[in-house]
Design a protein around this motif. Structure first.
Motif, PDB file in Angstrom:
ATOM      1  N   TYR A  64      22.106   2.187 -44.485  1.00 35.82           N
ATOM      2  CA  TYR A  64      21.578   3.057 -45.530  1.00 35.82           C
ATOM      3  C   TYR A  64      20.134   2.696 -45.866  1.00 35.82           C
ATOM      4  CZ  TYR A  64      26.072   5.254 -46.510  1.00 35.82           C
ATOM      5  OH  TYR A  64      27.223   5.977 -46.410  1.00 35.82           O
ATOM      6  N   ARG A  79      22.013   7.696 -45.683  1.00 29.79           N
ATOM      7  CA  ARG A  79      22.578   7.210 -44.432  1.00 29.79           C
ATOM      8  C   ARG A  79      21.630   7.426 -43.257  1.00 29.79           C
ATOM      9  NH1 ARG A  79      28.392   6.984 -43.969  1.00 29.79           N
ATOM     10  NH2 ARG A  79      29.014   6.160 -41.942  1.00 29.79           N
ATOM     11  N   GLU A  86      31.575  12.400 -43.897  1.00 26.14           N
ATOM     12  CA  GLU A  86      31.015  11.085 -44.172  1.00 26.14           C
ATOM     13  C   GLU A  86      30.067  11.147 -45.365  1.00 26.14           C
ATOM     14  OE1 GLU A  86      28.951   9.936 -40.572  1.00 26.14           O
ATOM     15  OE2 GLU A  86      27.036  10.661 -41.370  1.00 26.14           O
ATOM     16  N   ASP A  92      22.248   4.953 -37.532  1.00 22.00           N
ATOM     17  CA  ASP A  92      23.040   3.775 -37.125  1.00 22.00           C
ATOM     18  C   ASP A  92      24.069   3.398 -38.186  1.00 22.00           C
ATOM     19  OD1 ASP A  92      21.511   2.766 -39.163  1.00 22.00           O
ATOM     20  OD2 ASP A  92      20.572   1.163 -37.983  1.00 22.00           O
ATOM     21  N   ASP A  93      24.293   4.282 -39.161  1.00 23.67           N
ATOM     22  CA  ASP A  93      25.287   4.112 -40.228  1.00 23.67           C
ATOM     23  C   ASP A  93      24.894   3.079 -41.277  1.00 23.67           C
ATOM     24  OD1 ASP A  93      26.929   6.100 -39.244  1.00 23.67           O
ATOM     25  OD2 ASP A  93      28.102   4.719 -38.008  1.00 23.67           O
TER      26      ASP A  93
END
Length: 225
Positions: free
Chosen positions: A96, A90, A60, A93-94
């Motif tokens: 940014y 990041r 990711e 909680d994904d």
């Protein structure tokens, strides 16, 4: 000459292998960057970089940033640079986190017949989530010192090793090292304008709870014009 290059590369990778004695492996990452430098005159240049850092065992996009700055060559040994970096990092909680970094470098370089020795000291100030965090307007300060040794082969390939130490300058942490980077790699010059940099880096946290270790493969493309 071929045997000399082989011995140097074996030494570099042997040094990096010895660093793998750390007991905990946390993550593997891939860092990809494109760097452009425009020479205004023999003393002054401007630069622009874009970097992507892929972590979680290279699955990711953890961090990406744009970096811009100027460099002034004081003399053949010393240069000064000032940069600004806008970073997206990041969160769990994904989403940014947006960060603004300002930093200043002084680099000292000395060349002998077969080696190039370089020392870079950096002062940086960073703001994170200025408008969405209670302490977003409070900067974090760091001092970063990097030592690099390059082997001058008078060829297109230049092997190198480096160590970089991070020291927070906030009052409650001053003079402690909380992060270090150990790196080995080589620069490959395609021509006077274009080059690649391939490296392997071990990044290790210190003096923190649950220190993390990252094993990083890096690929850089550089253009100078």
């Amino acid at each position: 000459m071929i045997n000399k290059i082989k011995n140097i590369l074996l030494f570099l990778f042997g040094m990096l292998y010895s660093l793998l004695i750390f007991p905990q492996v946390n993550d593997a990452a891939l860092w990809l960057s494109i760097n452009a430098e425009k020479k205004i005159n023999p003393l002054l240049s401007v630069n622009l970089s874009q970097e992507f850092r892929i972590n979680e065992n290279i699955t990711e996009l953890g961090t990406f940033f744009t970096d811009a700055g100027i460099t002034y060559k004081i003399n053949k040994y010393i240069r000064f640079s000032a940069n600004y970096r806008f970073t997206n990092k990041r969160r769990f909680d994904d989403s940014y986190s947006k960060r603004h970094r300002y930093y200043f470098d002084i680099t000292v370089r000395e060349k002998t017949k077969s080696f190039v020795f370089q020392f870079r000291t950096r002062f940086q100030s960073q703001y994170a989530d200025i408008y969405s965090s209670a302490d977003g307007k409070i900067p974090s300060y760091y001092s970063r010192n990097k030592f690099t040794t390059k082997i001058d082969l008078d060829k297109k390939i230049t092997p190198y090793i480096s160590v970089e130490l991070f020291s927070p300058l906030n009052k409650h942490k001053i003079f402690k090292i909380d992060n270090a980077r150990y790196c080995g790699g080589f620069e490959y010059e395609i021509n006077r304008m274009h080059s690649f940099d391939l490296f392997y880096m071990l990044q290790r946290e210190y003096n923190v709870n649950n220190p993390q270790t990252d094993y990083i493969l890096g690929i850089e493309y550089n253009i100078v014009f």
